[in-house]
Scaffold this motif. Structure first.
Motif, PDB file in Angstrom:
ATOM      1  N   PHE A  19       0.825  -1.202   0.000  1.00 26.00           N
ATOM      2  CA  PHE A  19       0.000   0.000   0.000  1.00 26.00           C
ATOM      3  C   PHE A  19       0.866   1.262   0.000  1.00 26.00           C
ATOM      4  CE2 PHE A  19      -4.036  -1.934   2.149  1.00 26.00           C
ATOM      5  CZ  PHE A  19      -4.313  -2.612   0.978  1.00 26.00           C
ATOM      6  N   GLY A  20       1.999   1.191   0.700  1.00 28.84           N
ATOM      7  CA  GLY A  20       2.825   2.377   0.903  1.00 28.84           C
ATOM      8  C   GLY A  20       3.596   2.823  -0.319  1.00 28.84           C
ATOM      9  N   MET A  21       3.677   1.978  -1.341  1.00 22.75           N
ATOM     10  CA  MET A  21       4.510   2.326  -2.492  1.00 22.75           C
ATOM     11  C   MET A  21       3.980   3.527  -3.256  1.00 22.75           C
ATOM     12  SD  MET A  21       5.818  -1.348  -3.885  1.00 22.75           S
ATOM     13  CE  MET A  21       6.816  -2.384  -2.791  1.00 22.75           C
ATOM     14  N   ILE A  22       2.663   3.647  -3.366  1.00 24.46           N
ATOM     15  CA  ILE A  22       2.106   4.820  -4.052  1.00 24.46           C
ATOM     16  C   ILE A  22       2.378   6.083  -3.237  1.00 24.46           C
ATOM     17  CG2 ILE A  22      -0.039   5.954  -4.755  1.00 24.46           C
ATOM     18  CD1 ILE A  22      -1.066   3.289  -5.720  1.00 24.46           C
ATOM     19  N   ALA A  23       2.181   6.000  -1.928  1.00 21.60           N
ATOM     20  CA  ALA A  23       2.446   7.166  -1.077  1.00 21.60           C
ATOM     21  C   ALA A  23       3.918   7.559  -1.133  1.00 21.60           C
ATOM     22  CB  ALA A  23       2.039   6.864   0.362  1.00 21.60           C
ATOM     23  N   PHE A  24       4.799   6.566  -1.134  1.00 22.39           N
ATOM     24  CA  PHE A  24       6.233   6.849  -1.209  1.00 22.39           C
ATOM     25  C   PHE A  24       6.575   7.500  -2.547  1.00 22.39           C
ATOM     26  CE2 PHE A  24      10.815   5.608  -1.455  1.00 22.39           C
ATOM     27  CZ  PHE A  24      11.228   6.203  -0.269  1.00 22.39           C
ATOM     28  N   GLY A  25       5.951   7.002  -3.613  1.00 27.62           N
ATOM     29  CA  GLY A  25       6.185   7.564  -4.936  1.00 27.62           C
ATOM     30  C   GLY A  25       5.612   8.953  -5.104  1.00 27.62           C
ATOM     31  N   THR A  26       4.721   9.342  -4.214  1.00 22.62           N
ATOM     32  CA  THR A  26       4.090  10.669  -4.263  1.00 22.62           C
ATOM     33  C   THR A  26       4.780  11.646  -3.319  1.00 22.62           C
ATOM     34  OG1 THR A  26       1.949   9.645  -4.772  1.00 22.62           O
ATOM     35  CG2 THR A  26       1.924  11.925  -3.981  1.00 22.62           C
ATOM     36  N   ASP A  27       4.796  11.298  -2.035  1.00 23.69           N
ATOM     37  CA  ASP A  27       5.191  12.262  -1.007  1.00 23.69           C
ATOM     38  C   ASP A  27       6.687  12.559  -0.988  1.00 23.69           C
ATOM     39  OD1 ASP A  27       2.541  12.172  -0.377  1.00 23.69           O
ATOM     40  OD2 ASP A  27       2.766  10.891   1.370  1.00 23.69           O
ATOM     41  N   THR A  28       7.512  11.624  -1.440  1.00 20.63           N
ATOM     42  CA  THR A  28       8.955  11.860  -1.453  1.00 20.63           C
ATOM     43  C   THR A  28       9.318  12.993  -2.406  1.00 20.63           C
ATOM     44  OG1 THR A  28       9.169   9.466  -1.147  1.00 20.63           O
ATOM     45  CG2 THR A  28      11.186  10.675  -1.570  1.00 20.63           C
ATOM     46  N   MET A  29       8.478  13.207  -3.420  1.00 17.59           N
ATOM     47  CA  MET A  29       8.766  14.237  -4.417  1.00 17.59           C
ATOM     48  C   MET A  29       8.410  15.647  -3.933  1.00 17.59           C
ATOM     49  SD  MET A  29       9.912  12.417  -6.979  1.00 17.59           S
ATOM     50  CE  MET A  29       9.989  13.669  -8.247  1.00 17.59           C
ATOM     51  N   LEU A  30       7.555  15.765  -2.923  1.00 17.96           N
ATOM     52  CA  LEU A  30       6.989  17.075  -2.560  1.00 17.96           C
ATOM     53  C   LEU A  30       8.032  18.153  -2.259  1.00 17.96           C
ATOM     54  CD1 LEU A  30       3.924  15.950  -0.366  1.00 17.96           C
ATOM     55  CD2 LEU A  30       3.951  16.582  -2.786  1.00 17.96           C
ATOM     56  N   PRO A  31       9.050  17.873  -1.406  1.00 18.57           N
ATOM     57  CA  PRO A  31       9.998  18.957  -1.084  1.00 18.57           C
ATOM     58  C   PRO A  31      10.836  19.398  -2.277  1.00 18.57           C
ATOM     59  CG  PRO A  31      10.166  17.123   0.487  1.00 18.57           C
ATOM     60  CD  PRO A  31       9.362  16.644  -0.676  1.00 18.57           C
ATOM     61  N   ALA A  32      10.908  18.571  -3.315  1.00 18.86           N
ATOM     62  CA  ALA A  32      11.790  18.863  -4.447  1.00 18.86           C
ATOM     63  C   ALA A  32      11.122  19.690  -5.537  1.00 18.86           C
ATOM     64  CB  ALA A  32      12.313  17.547  -5.037  1.00 18.86           C
ATOM     65  N   PHE A  33       9.854  20.056  -5.376  1.00 20.01           N
ATOM     66  CA  PHE A  33       9.138  20.777  -6.426  1.00 20.01           C
ATOM     67  C   PHE A  33       9.894  22.014  -6.940  1.00 20.01           C
ATOM     68  CE2 PHE A  33       4.395  19.381  -5.980  1.00 20.01           C
ATOM     69  CZ  PHE A  33       4.752  18.141  -6.462  1.00 20.01           C
ATOM     70  N   PRO A  34      10.376  22.898  -6.068  1.00 21.42           N
ATOM     71  CA  PRO A  34      11.075  24.091  -6.584  1.00 21.42           C
ATOM     72  C   PRO A  34      12.316  23.728  -7.395  1.00 21.42           C
ATOM     73  CG  PRO A  34      10.475  24.385  -4.278  1.00 21.42           C
ATOM     74  CD  PRO A  34      10.236  22.944  -4.596  1.00 21.42           C
ATOM     75  N   ASP A  35      13.091  22.742  -6.943  1.00 17.07           N
ATOM     76  CA  ASP A  35      14.291  22.336  -7.661  1.00 17.07           C
ATOM     77  C   ASP A  35      13.948  21.704  -9.008  1.00 17.07           C
ATOM     78  OD1 ASP A  35      15.113  22.593  -4.815  1.00 17.07           O
ATOM     79  OD2 ASP A  35      17.054  21.948  -5.620  1.00 17.07           O
ATOM     80  N   ILE A  36      12.884  20.899  -9.016  1.00 19.87           N
ATOM     81  CA  ILE A  36      12.447  20.273 -10.263  1.00 19.87           C
ATOM     82  C   ILE A  36      12.001  21.346 -11.254  1.00 19.87           C
ATOM     83  CG2 ILE A  36      10.718  18.775 -11.314  1.00 19.87           C
ATOM     84  CD1 ILE A  36      10.711  17.166  -8.693  1.00 19.87           C
ATOM     85  N   ALA A  37      11.194  22.303 -10.774  1.00 19.40           N
ATOM     86  CA  ALA A  37      10.716  23.387 -11.632  1.00 19.40           C
ATOM     87  C   ALA A  37      11.884  24.186 -12.198  1.00 19.40           C
ATOM     88  CB  ALA A  37       9.772  24.298 -10.848  1.00 19.40           C
ATOM     89  N   ASN A  38      12.887  24.434 -11.376  1.00 20.01           N
ATOM     90  CA  ASN A  38      14.060  25.186 -11.808  1.00 20.01           C
ATOM     91  C   ASN A  38      14.882  24.382 -12.819  1.00 20.01           C
ATOM     92  OD1 ASN A  38      15.966  27.490 -11.521  1.00 20.01           O
ATOM     93  ND2 ASN A  38      17.305  25.896 -10.702  1.00 20.01           N
ATOM     94  N   ASP A  39      15.098  23.106 -12.525  1.00 24.18           N
ATOM     95  CA  ASP A  39      15.909  22.232 -13.383  1.00 24.18           C
ATOM     96  C   ASP A  39      15.267  22.031 -14.753  1.00 24.18           C
ATOM     97  OD1 ASP A  39      18.396  21.382 -12.638  1.00 24.18           O
ATOM     98  OD2 ASP A  39      17.825  19.272 -12.465  1.00 24.18           O
ATOM     99  N   LEU A  40      13.948  21.892 -14.768  1.00 26.79           N
ATOM    100  CA  LEU A  40      13.231  21.654 -16.024  1.00 26.79           C
ATOM    101  C   LEU A  40      12.766  22.952 -16.676  1.00 26.79           C
ATOM    102  CD1 LEU A  40      11.097  18.512 -15.053  1.00 26.79           C
ATOM    103  CD2 LEU A  40      13.344  18.604 -16.145  1.00 26.79           C
ATOM    104  N   GLU A  41      13.172  24.087 -16.064  1.00 24.65           N
ATOM    105  CA  GLU A  41      12.887  25.423 -16.596  1.00 24.65           C
ATOM    106  C   GLU A  41      11.389  25.664 -16.787  1.00 24.65           C
ATOM    107  OE1 GLU A  41      15.229  25.731 -20.129  1.00 24.65           O
ATOM    108  OE2 GLU A  41      17.124  25.801 -19.029  1.00 24.65           O
ATOM    109  N   LEU A  42      10.629  25.412 -15.734  1.00 20.95           N
ATOM    110  CA  LEU A  42       9.182  25.629 -15.774  1.00 20.95           C
ATOM    111  C   LEU A  42       8.884  27.074 -15.383  1.00 20.95           C
ATOM    112  CD1 LEU A  42       7.899  22.362 -14.015  1.00 20.95           C
ATOM    113  CD2 LEU A  42       8.394  22.760 -16.439  1.00 20.95           C
ATOM    114  N   LEU A  43       8.148  27.778 -16.229  1.00 16.37           N
ATOM    115  CA  LEU A  43       7.814  29.170 -15.935  1.00 16.37           C
ATOM    116  C   LEU A  43       6.743  29.258 -14.847  1.00 16.37           C
ATOM    117  CD1 LEU A  43       7.734  30.631 -19.564  1.00 16.37           C
ATOM    118  CD2 LEU A  43       9.593  30.748 -17.864  1.00 16.37           C
ATOM    119  N   ASN A  44       5.841  28.283 -14.813  1.00 18.78           N
ATOM    120  CA  ASN A  44       4.777  28.229 -13.800  1.00 18.78           C
ATOM    121  C   ASN A  44       5.093  27.096 -12.829  1.00 18.78           C
ATOM    122  OD1 ASN A  44       2.479  28.076 -12.265  1.00 18.78           O
ATOM    123  ND2 ASN A  44       1.051  27.946 -13.975  1.00 18.78           N
ATOM    124  N   VAL A  45       5.471  27.446 -11.604  1.00 18.27           N
ATOM    125  CA  VAL A  45       5.862  26.435 -10.618  1.00 18.27           C
ATOM    126  C   VAL A  45       4.711  25.472 -10.341  1.00 18.27           C
ATOM    127  CG1 VAL A  45       6.699  26.060  -8.260  1.00 18.27           C
ATOM    128  CG2 VAL A  45       7.521  28.012  -9.573  1.00 18.27           C
TER     129      VAL A  45
END
Length: 402
Positions: A19-45
């Motif tokens: 059951f936890g694999m979906i949550a792990f695949g989701t929640d682990t990414m949350l703190p990295a949103f700004p870095d991901i947006a910056n790395d992938l050059e997203l204009l809208n965060v």
């Protein structure tokens, strides 16, 4: 003890990992949103949220495949193949250079990881039914809550020290643990003589059985409304905590506190469900959800308390919201699955896919509506919990004990 049953608590822990694999695949990414947006050059965060949405959408569609074929080929082989697809998609995501490539890889991850989530429910239904099934699911979810509690901290630790792409290596490690444990310890639960021939006719027949059962449809839609509110929260959580409430690097710590404080709900539900039943507890959960969301949105928007209290108020409400979902998610899954014992795999797929996809369709507008405040998320909880409560109070003919 049946030969295809693990010791009770080992089975609970294995299920909680699946059951936890979906949550792990989701929640682990949350703190990295700004870095991901910056790395992938997203204009809208806000578009970084699509990394979550595409993953969840994949899990929804994947259930339509993994559940039915598990009725033909057995539970273990399909879970194993799903985990292998997930691992390969994690490698693809690691090397993705554009948002589009990342979203495709994340979608395929969702397709793969849908197997352990969906087929495990069918596996539980092979072994347990009724309130005992609800108890098993509640206990598994009580342990699985450690995953969302720790996942953001793990994600933050990884992206600070090794870059956000290293999070995908953690996904692979977690999947390998479940893969090995399942194949080394859990016997197959679907005997050959009970397996069904794979055909579109069988799927359509199962689909007809599901959609013509008023109780199953009701509980599936009710589950979807709860998912929609939760997914909307997850889409916006990082921005609310960091951008609106100034939590900064403490966001994973607050998320962990919320998850841990809410954990006793599933244990409480496991204890109460045998006495009071699934339907009553789920109904109470949604009713309380509405009340506390209304109180919180009034306090925040009418400024009853100083602005510096906003973080405390939102964390307090989040604890309550996460606690209350322990009273309805497991129970609604069990209620929807209860009449579907003879087509458990296909029914689990159709119910899970429908609830997940409807839930993510509800959640995407909530996340994209982020306006620098927590209002869209709170309003989402009020709206969709109200609709869910109305459905719970609607009577349907049902011969099963709830």
């Amino acid at each position: 003890m049946r030969k295809n049953r693990l010791p009770y608590w080992e089975f609970i822990i294995l299920v909680s990992i699946m059951f936890g694999m979906i949550a792990f695949g989701t929640d682990t990414m949350l703190p990295a949103f700004p870095d991901i947006a910056n790395d992938l050059e997203l204009l809208n965060v806000n578009k970084a949220q699509l990394i979550i949405s595409s993953f969840i959408l994949g899990t929804g569609l994947g259930q339509l495949i993994s559940g039915p074929i598990s009725d033909t080929f057995g539970r273990k082989p399909i879970i194993t193949i799903g985990l292998m697809i997930f691992i390969l998609a994690c490698i693809a995501a690691y090397y993705a250079e554009t948002l589009e490539m990342m979203l495709v890889a994340r979608f395929i991850q969702g397709l793969g990881i849908s197997a352990p989530r969906t087929v495990t429910i069918a596996l539980i239904r092979d072994l347990y039914s009724g309130r005992k099934m609800a108890q098993v699911m509640s206990l598994a979810m009580a342990i699985f809550v450690l995953v969302p509690a720790l996942a953001p901290s793990i994600g933050q630790l990884l992206f600070i020290n090794f870059g956000w792409r290293s999070i995908y290596m953690a996904f692979i490690a977690f999947a390998l643990i479940g893969l090995l444990w399942l194949n080394l310890r859990q016997p197959e639960t679907l005997p050959f003589e009970q397996r069904k021939k794979l055909s579109s006719t069988e799927f359509l027949r199962a689909f007809k059985v599901v959609i013509t059962n008023a109780a199953v449809v009701k509980y599936t839609v009710t589950l979807a409304l709860g998912f929609g509110a939760l997914f909307g929260y997850l889409n916006s959580a990082q921005q609310i905590f960091v951008d609106t409430l100034g939590a900064g690097m403490k966001f994973p710590m607050y998320f962990a506190i919320i998850s841990i404080l809410a954990a006793p709900a599933s244990f409480m539900n496991a204890a109460l469900v045998m006495k009071y039943g699934m339907k009553l507890l789920a109904t109470i959960g949604y009713a309380l959800q509405i009340i506390f969301a209304i109180i919180s949105i009034l306090i925040i928007n009418l400024e009853f308390l100083p602005m510096e209290w906003s973080l405390v108020i939102f964390i307090s409400w989040s604890v309550i919201a996460f606690f209350l979902k322990g009273l309805y998610f497991g129970n609604l899954n069990a209620l929807a699955m209860e009449p579907m014992g003879e087509i458990a795999g296909m029914a689990s797929a159709i119910i899970g896919a429908s609830a997940t996809m409807l839930g993510i369709l509800i959640a995407i507008p909530i996340g994209l509506a982020f306006n620098g405040t927590a209002t869209p998320v709170l309003f989402g909880y009020i709206t969709f919990s109200s609709l869910a409560l109305i459905l719970m109070l609607t009577k349907t003919n049902n011969n099963h004990r709830q």
